[in-house]
Design a protein around this motif. Structure first.
Motif, short mmCIF file in Angstrom:
data_model
loop_
_atom_site.label_atom_id
_atom_site.label_comp_id
_atom_site.label_asym_id
_atom_site.label_seq_id
_atom_site.Cartn_x
_atom_site.Cartn_y
_atom_site.Cartn_z
N SER A 25 0.88 -1.18 0.00
CA SER A 25 0.00 0.00 0.00
C SER A 25 0.92 1.23 0.00
N SER A 26 0.35 2.41 0.05
CA SER A 26 1.19 3.60 0.02
C SER A 26 2.02 3.78 1.28
N THR A 27 1.64 3.10 2.37
CA THR A 27 2.37 3.26 3.63
C THR A 27 2.88 1.94 4.20
N ARG A 28 2.57 0.81 3.56
CA ARG A 28 2.93 -0.49 4.11
C ARG A 28 3.82 -1.25 3.15
N PHE A 29 4.84 -1.88 3.71
CA PHE A 29 5.78 -2.67 2.93
C PHE A 29 5.79 -4.10 3.46
N CYS A 30 6.17 -5.04 2.62
CA CYS A 30 6.39 -6.42 3.09
C CYS A 30 7.64 -6.94 2.40
N GLY A 31 8.17 -8.03 2.91
CA GLY A 31 9.40 -8.57 2.37
C GLY A 31 10.61 -7.88 2.98
N GLY A 32 11.74 -8.13 2.38
CA GLY A 32 12.98 -7.55 2.88
C GLY A 32 13.55 -8.29 4.06
N ASP A 33 12.95 -9.43 4.41
CA ASP A 33 13.46 -10.20 5.54
C ASP A 33 14.37 -11.31 5.04
N TRP A 34 15.07 -11.94 5.96
CA TRP A 34 16.05 -12.98 5.63
C TRP A 34 15.43 -14.36 5.75
N HIS A 35 15.80 -15.25 4.85
CA HIS A 35 15.30 -16.62 4.81
C HIS A 35 16.48 -17.58 4.68
N TRP A 36 16.25 -18.84 5.08
CA TRP A 36 17.19 -19.90 4.76
C TRP A 36 16.40 -21.02 4.10
N ARG A 37 17.10 -21.74 3.23
CA ARG A 37 16.47 -22.82 2.48
C ARG A 37 17.43 -24.00 2.48
N GLY A 51 11.59 -14.92 7.81
CA GLY A 51 11.06 -13.97 8.76
C GLY A 51 12.12 -13.39 9.68
N TYR A 52 13.39 -13.63 9.38
CA TYR A 52 14.47 -13.10 10.21
C TYR A 52 14.75 -11.66 9.81
N SER A 53 14.89 -10.79 10.79
CA SER A 53 15.11 -9.37 10.49
C SER A 53 16.55 -9.06 10.12
N THR A 54 17.49 -9.96 10.50
CA THR A 54 18.89 -9.73 10.18
C THR A 54 19.49 -10.99 9.56
N GLU A 60 22.53 -17.69 12.24
CA GLU A 60 22.59 -18.33 13.55
C GLU A 60 21.59 -19.48 13.64
N ALA A 61 20.41 -19.28 13.09
CA ALA A 61 19.39 -20.34 13.08
C ALA A 61 19.89 -21.55 12.29
N VAL A 62 20.55 -21.33 11.16
CA VAL A 62 21.11 -22.42 10.36
C VAL A 62 22.18 -23.16 11.15
N THR A 63 23.03 -22.43 11.82
CA THR A 63 24.10 -23.05 12.62
C THR A 63 23.52 -23.92 13.73
N ILE A 64 22.52 -23.40 14.42
CA ILE A 64 21.88 -24.18 15.49
C ILE A 64 21.25 -25.44 14.92
N LEU A 65 20.59 -25.31 13.78
CA LEU A 65 19.97 -26.47 13.14
C LEU A 65 21.04 -27.51 12.76
N GLN A 66 22.13 -27.06 12.19
CA GLN A 66 23.21 -27.98 11.81
C GLN A 66 23.75 -28.73 13.03
N GLN A 67 23.87 -28.05 14.15
CA GLN A 67 24.45 -28.66 15.35
C GLN A 67 23.50 -29.58 16.09
N ARG A 68 22.20 -29.28 16.05
CA ARG A 68 21.27 -29.98 16.94
C ARG A 68 20.19 -30.82 16.26
N ALA A 69 20.01 -30.69 14.98
CA ALA A 69 18.89 -31.39 14.32
C ALA A 69 19.01 -32.91 14.41
N GLY A 70 20.22 -33.42 14.43
CA GLY A 70 20.41 -34.86 14.52
C GLY A 70 19.89 -35.47 15.81
N TYR A 71 19.68 -34.64 16.82
CA TYR A 71 19.20 -35.12 18.12
C TYR A 71 17.72 -34.86 18.34
#
Length: 78
Positions: A25-37, A51-54, A60-71
């Motif tokens: 809209s004229s005052t609302r934006f969406c997107g511009g956030d960070w994703h991992w795939r 949905g990550y702002s930085t 950091e979320a990817v690193t945590i997933l790599q370290q802990r997902a196996g458990y």
């Protein structure tokens, strides 16, 4: 020789990317956030999360997933 399942694991990869920001809209934006795939050896997307702002928070979320997902365990739904 590497077994097919091991070969797929070896070539699976994480991609970190930023979505384009767009006006909804004229005052609302969406997107511009960070994703991992996570993609498999054939390039098929297995997981796409965002949905990550930085970029740092996303990586950091990817690193945590790599370290802990196996458990992780699968919880039965209620």
């Amino acid at each position: 020789m590497i077994a097919p399942a091991q070969q797929e694991k070896a070539t699976a990869r994480f991609d970190v990317y930023r979505t384009d920001e767009m006006n909804v809209s004229s005052t609302r934006f969406c997107g511009g956030d960070w994703h991992w795939r996570l993609t498999d050896a054939a390039g098929r997307t297995l997981v796409d999360a965002g949905g990550y702002s930085t970029e740092e928070g996303c990586r950091e979320a990817v690193t945590i997933l790599q370290q802990r997902a196996g458990y992780a365990t699968l919880r039965a739904s209620a």
